[in-house]
Write an enzyme that holds these catalytic residues in place. Structure first.
Site, PDB file in Angstrom:
ATOM      1  N   SER A   1      51.383  69.651  52.671  1.00  0.00           N
ATOM      2  CA  SER A   1      50.468  69.046  51.700  1.00  0.00           C
ATOM      3  C   SER A   1      50.884  68.832  50.337  1.00  0.00           C
ATOM      4  O   SER A   1      50.335  68.021  49.855  1.00  0.00           O
ATOM      5  CB  SER A   1      49.260  69.986  51.689  1.00  0.00           C
ATOM      6  OG  SER A   1      49.617  71.328  51.454  1.00  0.00           O
TER       7      SER A   1
ATOM      8  N   HIS B   1      45.243  68.912  56.513  1.00  0.00           N
ATOM      9  CA  HIS B   1      45.298  67.741  55.897  1.00  0.00           C
ATOM     10  C   HIS B   1      45.459  66.446  56.925  1.00  0.00           C
ATOM     11  O   HIS B   1      45.523  65.465  56.141  1.00  0.00           O
ATOM     12  CB  HIS B   1      46.807  67.992  55.155  1.00  0.00           C
ATOM     13  CG  HIS B   1      46.403  68.906  53.874  1.00  0.00           C
ATOM     14  ND1 HIS B   1      46.069  68.486  52.662  1.00  0.00           N
ATOM     15  CD2 HIS B   1      46.396  70.417  53.814  1.00  0.00           C
ATOM     16  CE1 HIS B   1      46.044  69.788  51.877  1.00  0.00           C
ATOM     17  NE2 HIS B   1      46.383  70.631  52.445  1.00  0.00           N
TER      18      HIS B   1
ATOM     19  N   LYS C   1      38.161  69.232  53.377  1.00  0.00           N
ATOM     20  CA  LYS C   1      39.040  68.167  52.933  1.00  0.00           C
ATOM     21  C   LYS C   1      38.678  66.953  53.228  1.00  0.00           C
ATOM     22  O   LYS C   1      37.444  66.481  52.414  1.00  0.00           O
ATOM     23  CB  LYS C   1      40.555  68.557  53.221  1.00  0.00           C
ATOM     24  CG  LYS C   1      41.085  69.882  52.703  1.00  0.00           C
ATOM     25  CD  LYS C   1      42.486  70.241  52.868  1.00  0.00           C
ATOM     26  CE  LYS C   1      42.693  71.730  52.549  1.00  0.00           C
ATOM     27  NZ  LYS C   1      42.620  71.908  51.014  1.00  0.00           N
TER      28      LYS C   1
HETATM   29  C1  LIG Z   1      47.342  73.544  54.837  1.00  0.00           C
HETATM   30  C2  LIG Z   1      45.898  74.178  54.339  1.00  0.00           C
HETATM   31  N1  LIG Z   1      45.290  75.092  55.495  1.00  0.00           N
HETATM   32  C3  LIG Z   1      44.075  75.522  55.199  1.00  0.00           C
HETATM   33  C4  LIG Z   1      43.521  75.492  53.969  1.00  0.00           C
HETATM   34  C5  LIG Z   1      42.305  76.145  53.716  1.00  0.00           C
HETATM   35  O1  LIG Z   1      41.212  75.346  53.572  1.00  0.00           O
HETATM   36  P1  LIG Z   1      39.721  76.012  52.926  1.00  0.00           P
HETATM   37  O2  LIG Z   1      39.945  75.859  51.603  1.00  0.00           O
HETATM   38  O3  LIG Z   1      38.704  74.884  53.394  1.00  0.00           O
HETATM   39  O4  LIG Z   1      39.689  77.342  53.687  1.00  0.00           O
HETATM   40  C6  LIG Z   1      44.003  74.780  52.792  1.00  0.00           C
HETATM   41  C7  LIG Z   1      43.495  74.471  51.588  1.00  0.00           C
HETATM   42  O5  LIG Z   1      43.863  74.103  50.682  1.00  0.00           O
HETATM   43  C8  LIG Z   1      45.504  74.100  53.220  1.00  0.00           C
HETATM   44  O6  LIG Z   1      46.197  73.385  52.345  1.00  0.00           O
END
Ligand SMILES: Cc1ncc(COP(=O)(O)O)c(C=O)c1O
Length: 221
Positions: free
Chosen positions: A9, A37, A68
């Site tokens: 990301s 992502h 997202k």
């Molecule tokens: C790679 C990745 N996985 C999981 C998440 C977690 O998502 P959430 O904030 O909806 O729990 C994020 C959040 O930035 C992320 O970048």
């Protein structure tokens, strides 16, 4: 077990998932993909990195978020019945957090229905990405090695990135800076994220503001 983030990301580059799956199969390891992502972005109708690379049935666990591309909140784990049942019994957030609210669940279902009905939002997202990236490159910005709509604008020192973000905000563009320890020293950046909801006018406006602030801060000439 091999755990990978489908789309890295910070840079917007893609995990080399086919190679990871091959190695895992050779050594009898499980593969877990965090496709936070990639969902809503990669693959047919935004089905994610596994669909993008045609690796159906070869990834053991997929973790996803609705926060997202789907624009809602919540997340999920997909895997075998045993894994899902194990997590229902043992996963701490599942056991100790409140359940998602009905409006949140309705928003998640609606987002998935929109993507199932049409590939148009995903195609628009990629069209917008190409247009925006081309605009920045033409201006002379370094946009790193992204292979996805996540668009890093490499600015070097943290202070430059913070100043850039503050100046952009004053110009009505919300694009936050990312610096050490999230990325290595000297690799600070603004990370821009395109949306299918951006119009061409929005993108032209953003490119114009990046140009203005970039010249002001002498990042471009
Ligand atoms: C790679 C990745 N996985 C999981 C998440 C977690 O998502 P959430 O904030 O909806 O729990 C994020 C959040 O930035 C992320 O970048």
């Amino acid at each position: 077990m091999i755990i990978t983030d489908g789309v890295f990301s910070m840079d917007g580059d893609l995990a080399p998932l086919p190679g990871i799956v091959e190695v895992a199969e050779e050594y009898g390891a499980m593969v877990m993909v965090d496709d936070a992502h990639g969902e809503g972005v990669l693959g047919h109708h935004g089905r994610g990195i596994v669909d993008h690379f045609g690796l159906h049935g070869r990834v053991d666990i997929e973790a996803g978020t609705m926060s997202k591309a789907f624009g809602a909140v919540g997340g999920y784990i997909a895997g075998s019945e045993d894994i899902v049942e194990y997590l229902r019994q043992r996963a701490r957030p599942f056991l100790f957090s409140s359940a998602a609210t009905p409006p949140d669940v309705a928003a998640c279902i609606a987002a998935i229905e929109i993507l199932q009905e049409s590939d148009m939002p995903v195609r628009k997202l990629w069209e917008n990405t190409e247009y925006f990236k081309a605009g920045l490159v033409e201006l002379g910005f370094d946009i790193g090695a992204s292979a996805t709509p996540i668009t890093p604008v490499m600015l070097g020192e943290a202070k430059t990135a913070w100043d850039f973000s503050v100046r952009l905000f004053a110009e009505e563009i919300f694009a936050t800076a990312i610096a050490f320890p999230t990325v290595p020293h000297g690799r600070a950046r603004i990370r821009a994220m395109l949306s299918a909801a951006h119009s061409r006018d929005d993108l032209d406006f953003a490119i114009e503001k990046f140009a203005k602030v970039g010249r002001e801060l002498q990042v471009i000439t």
